[in-house]
Design a protein around this motif. Structure first.
Motif, mmCIF file in Angstrom:
data_model
loop_
_atom_site.group_PDB
_atom_site.id
_atom_site.type_symbol
_atom_site.label_atom_id
_atom_site.label_comp_id
_atom_site.label_asym_id
_atom_site.label_seq_id
_atom_site.Cartn_x
_atom_site.Cartn_y
_atom_site.Cartn_z
ATOM 1 N N ASP A 61 5.045 -3.908 -0.240
ATOM 2 C CA ASP A 61 3.941 -4.856 -0.363
ATOM 3 C C ASP A 61 3.085 -4.874 0.896
ATOM 4 O O ASP A 61 1.848 -4.878 0.817
ATOM 5 C CB ASP A 61 4.496 -6.263 -0.620
ATOM 6 N N GLU A 72 0.963 -1.804 0.932
ATOM 7 C CA GLU A 72 -0.123 -1.839 -0.055
ATOM 8 C C GLU A 72 -1.210 -2.811 0.363
ATOM 9 O O GLU A 72 -2.402 -2.556 0.144
ATOM 10 C CB GLU A 72 0.443 -2.177 -1.429
ATOM 11 N N LYS A 78 -5.104 -1.929 1.024
ATOM 12 C CA LYS A 78 -6.216 -2.625 0.370
ATOM 13 C C LYS A 78 -7.201 -3.152 1.391
ATOM 14 O O LYS A 78 -8.414 -3.118 1.183
ATOM 15 C CB LYS A 78 -5.657 -3.789 -0.455
ATOM 16 N N ASN A 81 -0.704 6.670 -0.817
ATOM 17 C CA ASN A 81 -0.975 6.170 -2.165
ATOM 18 C C ASN A 81 -0.199 6.947 -3.208
ATOM 19 O O ASN A 81 0.473 6.368 -4.072
ATOM 20 C CB ASN A 81 -2.467 6.330 -2.470
ATOM 21 N N ILE A 98 3.665 6.369 -2.993
ATOM 22 C CA ILE A 98 4.145 5.074 -3.482
ATOM 23 C C ILE A 98 4.067 5.028 -5.003
ATOM 24 O O ILE A 98 5.012 4.608 -5.682
ATOM 25 C CB ILE A 98 3.329 3.934 -2.840
#
Lengths: 827, 185
Positions: A688, A691, A695, A723, A726
């Motif tokens: 998390d 990510e 973002k 990217n 994952i």
């Protein structure tokens, strides 16, 4: 492990582990068993390699960089093996790793390392079975096979373009009803007994004749004129709309973009199938439309498209962008080779003008590729003259020493014309880019074509195909030449040599017409180069130089005729025969303008002397090319291609320029003061976290550090890879959720309880290039140029401080040169 | 273009090809014999074309048999002023290439017409599925082939999928070049 004698040497460990792909690689984080695998694959020859590598570790420089892997001594061999296997990029890997997004630069070091790993793997596997041996052999020769295919295809495509364009050009004037696929020359192939003064033969019908009028007369002239304009408009409209509809990337000459691509930039689709088809068809149409453009530059683009498409047959090249550029360099050489019928000139052009990374291996392949392409085109024999270009000429007269003066003068004139052309063209292109004009690409093409056709038709020298004009200007006045340009009242009594003669009225008329043609060509080419059809610049520049060259040549010739007793001519020109060859002057002038426009020197001279088929004229060509380059460099800094690269803001780090400012790496690096550097820690961030970071920031890569507090550098990971990895892990691995810890490196013993960790070691680059913050930018720029870096990390006292990307470097260079840094095209 | 080429192809199929088009020739350019004999200055030149072997492609082999009577006794004066060139070509290659080029242009023009006129109509009907398609494709760079839409056949679907992908790429290129002017100026 006792069968592993060099275990104690760090180098040997890392090196040995290279060979263990294939057994322990499918799941990079499989944990135990690494040592057993290593033993099982040890083969005889590698042991020798091991010992040699242990004694001379520098011979494997790249792998020495990975030495720090042994920090975690237990896992060291395993880590490295895993990492290399990740770089291998074969079937069982995450799809897409090692590829790049559109408008990104490639990482040469990484790609070349990947290829080296793949190669070592194949070499190692070769002992296993016959099949692997064959695969190894296929891998070894695939480079040569690929350039062979590129050469063959380039030759064929060039033949198609030559034949198609010459037919369609003549379609503007008339048609051969008995066999419509012939142009005028071919139509009158076996027609007997015609006086040469009328070019037409009975089989060839001009448009007025098709519609039942006579061949000559005012009415016929008007009908011909109208047909000429209408055909030109049809061809140009077709070309422009095909380009607009199917492949916008097919417009222009393509050489600036090829240069940028070869320097390591990705433009998706620029070398694709549709671009190829549309460029070929559009090129035939736009050359036929009589616009002031040539097919030579686009031929380089076409050959590169072929190189790109064919390289996908060979995964070694298709999947590795750095290796693919070796094929593209060879293809560019083949393109020039077929365009000018000059294989050696093509290789040198690739070396001097377009290529960025050109090792000797590529030189040989380019040579082979250019040779094959020229051979294929020669066997197609598109012009029926046994040569690859229309304007092949052969001189046999020696030149006189005093002629160097007019040759150098021609060089200076050429440099001036070239500078005028570059400045005007760049001005116009900039205007097109920023004004409303750019919104009407097809209309612009039509208007330019209409004006060109209307002005060009009345003057016979602009009406004819530019290649034919160049041929006419290069040619010597022989018996078969009945152009006004050769209107010398010679009475042919002494047949062994063409004697000196005064120029007739035809010559003077021709000179006026040629002067007008020069002005028209210059103006029209300025407006033509950059319109949205496939258009090259070599032929118009050759014509722009050949016209003044011929005029100067005739002038010198007449001087020698009028004043044979003058001290200048008395020594060498007294024999009575014609000692000056105006055609040679035209060639020197052509070389001068082309040299001034493109700033080529060596390749230009070689191309020109391959065109003439004699080494005797190298010195005049060299003198003119040098003079032209000096004048051009003095009047304007850049050649046309570099100017267009700058205009478009392509991320091209020119290796010709020097960086002369005193800034340091710390001034250029990101982040600037008061900003924080986005980093990933090696073993404490969750999926998390990662990510969220992806973002919130838009960087293309993230440094991996030991911990946020210490900021000690571990490696570098690319955004795209992160990217992909994952997403891949979420699909394929059980139990991966947002709370999984992402592990890049580090000791594996103490895993916290919770969801299973996500190992991403294989996408981590453990050997990023680093500099310290006090490194002068001069050095950094040099590293970017010579190593082909994508980014470098900046450290201070061993701690990570920031990142310098190629974009930062380019912007900095632009800023230092007082240009707008935001114009760099980059993602 | 269309009109012309259809007319031309018609003429071909009607068997209009009658003239003999050979692949080899010897082409000589000479002044007209009268110029030499009368020693006048004239620009009139004559073209002699014949089908002789390459080693015969010179004044003796091609021209003298034809004009020997006129210049009898003065061959030494006449012959050096002739320029002979042996040329060959391949008519089949020329024919095939030109016809292929014509076909390719016509196909492209037809396809362009289709894309301009008919495609919007078809796409309007299939708008919904098309939309779904593009969205899915944006994610599918990460892997996994796209799910086939059940209403159409698999092959057809793949073709449309490819076509959509290509169209999107071209649209992107157009935006780069014609709208934003970031490239190829």
């Amino acid at each position: 492990m006792e069968r592993f004698p060099l275990k104690t040497s760090k180098m040997a460990t890392t090196y040995q582990s290279v060979y263990k792909k294939g057994t322990g690689s499918s799941n990079g984080y499989s944990g135990q068993g690494g040592d057993d695998d290593m033993v099982s694959i040890k083969a005889g020859p590698h042991r020798a390699a091991d010992s040699s590598s242990a004694s001379t570790p520098t011979s494997h420089g790249t792998f020495q960089l990975y030495e720090h892997g042994t920090r975690y001594s237990d896992a060291s061999a395993h880590w490295d093996a895993v990492m290399f296997s990740g770089m291998q990029g074969e079937g069982d890997d995450i799809p897409g790793i090692g590829q790049y997004d559109d408008f990104h630069t490639i990482d040469w070091q990484r790609d070349i390392a990947r290829d080296r790993m793949r190669h070592r793997y194949i070499v190692k596997k070769r002992q296993d079975s016959i099949w692997d041996l064959i695969k190894g052999a296929h891998d070894a020769w695939s480079g040569w096979v690929c350039v062979l295919l590129v050469g063959v295809c380039t030759g064929v495509v060039a033949g198609v373009i030559d034949i198609g364009a010459s037919w369609m050009t003549d379609l503007k004037f008339g048609i051969c009803p008995q066999a419509f696929w012939f142009n005028r020359e071919q139509c009158c192939w076996s027609n007997d007994e015609v006086t040469v003064d009328h070019d037409n033969c009975s089989q060839w019908l001009t448009w007025p004749q098709v519609f039942g009028e006579s061949r000559d007369g005012a009415g016929a002239y008007i009908v011909s004129y109208l047909f000429y304009i209408v055909w030109a408009l049809i061809f140009a409209a077709l070309s422009a709309s095909l380009v607009r509809m199917f492949a916008p990337y097919a417009c222009g000459s393509g050489i600036p973009e090829i240069k940028t691509i070869l320097s390591g930039f990705i433009i998706r689709g620029y070398l694709g199938k549709w671009t190829l088809i549309i460029k070929v068809v559009g090129l035939i149409l736009s050359v036929s439309s009589g616009l002031s453009l040539g097919k030579e530059g686009p031929m380089v683009h076409i050959a590169s498209c072929l190189g790109n498409i064919l390289s996908y047959l060979f995964p070694k090249y298709g999947r590795n962008e750095a290796k693919k550029r070796e094929i593209l360099s060879a293809a560019a050489a083949a393109g020039v080779s077929v365009a000018f019928g000059a294989p050696i000139g093509g290789v040198l052009f690739s070396l001097e003008e377009v290529s960025y990374y050109f090792p000797l291996k590529t030189l040989w392949r380019s040579f082979f590729c250019a040779l094959i392409a020229a051979f294929i085109l020669r066997s197609i024999n598109p012009f029926g003259n046994e040569h690859l270009v229309l304007f092949y000429v052969e001189y046999n007269k020696p030149w006189k020493f005093f002629e160097l003066i007019p040759f150098i003068a021609l060089g200076i004139i050429g440099g001036c014309i070239a500078t005028i052309f570059i400045k005007a063209n760049i001005y116009w292109c900039r205007y097109r880019k920023y004004s409303k004009l750019g919104q009407y690409p097809v209309t612009e093409v039509l208007v330019v074509t209409l004006i060109t056709a209307i002005i060009a038709y009345p003057n016979p020298y602009t009406r004819m195909n530019t290649s034919q004009l160049i041929y006419l200007l290069f040619n010597q006045c022989g018996i078969s030449n009945n152009d006004p340009l050769c209107d010398y009242p010679r009475n042919y009594t002494d047949v062994n040599s063409i004697e000196k003669a005064a120029a007739g009225d035809g010559v003077y008329t021709a000179m006026w017409l040629l002067t007008l043609a020069l002005i028209l060509k210059l103006v029209m080419t300025v407006f033509t180069f950059g319109i949205k059809v496939p258009c090259g610049l070599f032929i118009p520049s050759l014509a722009l130089g050949a016209i003044p060259g011929r005029i100067v040549g005739i002038g010198v010739e007449q001087l020698a005729y009028r004043y044979p007793k003058s001290w200048l001519f008395s020594g060498e020109c007294s024999a009575g025969d014609d000692c000056i060859t105006p055609g040679l002057y035209a060639m020197v002038g052509a070389a001068a303008v082309l040299g001034g426009v493109t700033r080529m020197t060596v390749s230009l001279v070689v191309i020109m002397f391959e065109l003439t088929g004699g080494v005797r004229y190298i010195v005049p060509l060299m003198a003119a090319a040098m003079a032209s380059k000096w004048v051009g460099d003095a009047l304007g800094r850049q050649g046309i291609y570099d100017a267009h690269i700058a205009l478009n803001g392509y991320p091209f780090l020119d290796s010709k320029d020097e960086f002369q400012h005193t800034s340091l790496a710390a001034d250029v690096m990101q982040p600037k003061r008061n900003e924080t550097l986005s980093v990933i820690t090696q073993d404490s961030m969750t999926v998390d976290d990662v990510e969220t970071l992806l973002k919130e920031t838009e960087h293309n890569g993230y440094p991996v550090v030991v911990s946020k507090e210490s900021q000690y550098l571990v490696g570098f990971v690319l955004r795209r890879d992160l990217n992909l990895a994952i997403a891949n892990a979420r699909r394929t691995m059980d139990g991966i959720c947002g709370q999984s810890i992402v592990i890049f490196a580090g000791p594996t013993q103490s895993l916290p309880p919770g969801p299973p960790p996500l190992p991403l070691t294989r996408i981590l680059d453990l050997a990023p290039i680093t500099v310290t913050d006090q490194t002068p930018m001069e050095t950094v720029v040099d590293m970017f140029r010579k190593l082909g870096l994508r980014q470098t990390l900046v450290t201070h006292n061993g701690r990570l401080l920031g990142v310098i990307t190629k974009k930062d470097v380019l912007r900095h260079v632009k800023q230092m040169d007082n240009e707008d840094p935001s114009s760099v095209l980059f993602n | 273009m269309l009109r012309l080429s259809s007319l031309l192809i018609l003429t071909v199929f009607l068997g209009y090809v009658s003239a003999s088009y050979e692949d080899k020739r010897c082409k000589c350019v000479c002044p007209s014999p009268a110029t030499v004999l009368n020693n006048t200055v004239g620009s009139d030149r004559k073209l002699y074309i014949g089908n002789v072997p390459p080693n015969m492609c010179n004044c003796d082999g091609l021209i003298l048999p034809r004009v020997g009577d006129l210049v009898k006794g003065r061959e030494q004066e006449f012959c050096p002023r002739c320029e002979c060139k042996y040329e060959n070509r391949n008519t089949t290659i020329i024919k095939v290439v030109v016809i292929i080029v014509l076909w390719v242009i016509m196909l492209l023009v037809a396809y362009m017409g289709f894309l301009i006129c008919l495609d919007p109509l078809i796409n309007k009907r299939a708008k919904a599925s098309y939309q779904e398609h593009t969205n899915e494709d944006d994610e599918s760079t990460l892997g996994g082939p796209s799910q086939p839409i059940s209403s159409r056949g698999n092959v057809l679907n793949r073709v449309t999928h490819q076509q959509d992908k290509w169209k999107r790429q071209v649209r992107e290129q157009r935006r780069n070049i014609y709208d934003r002017h970031t490239m190829l100026n």
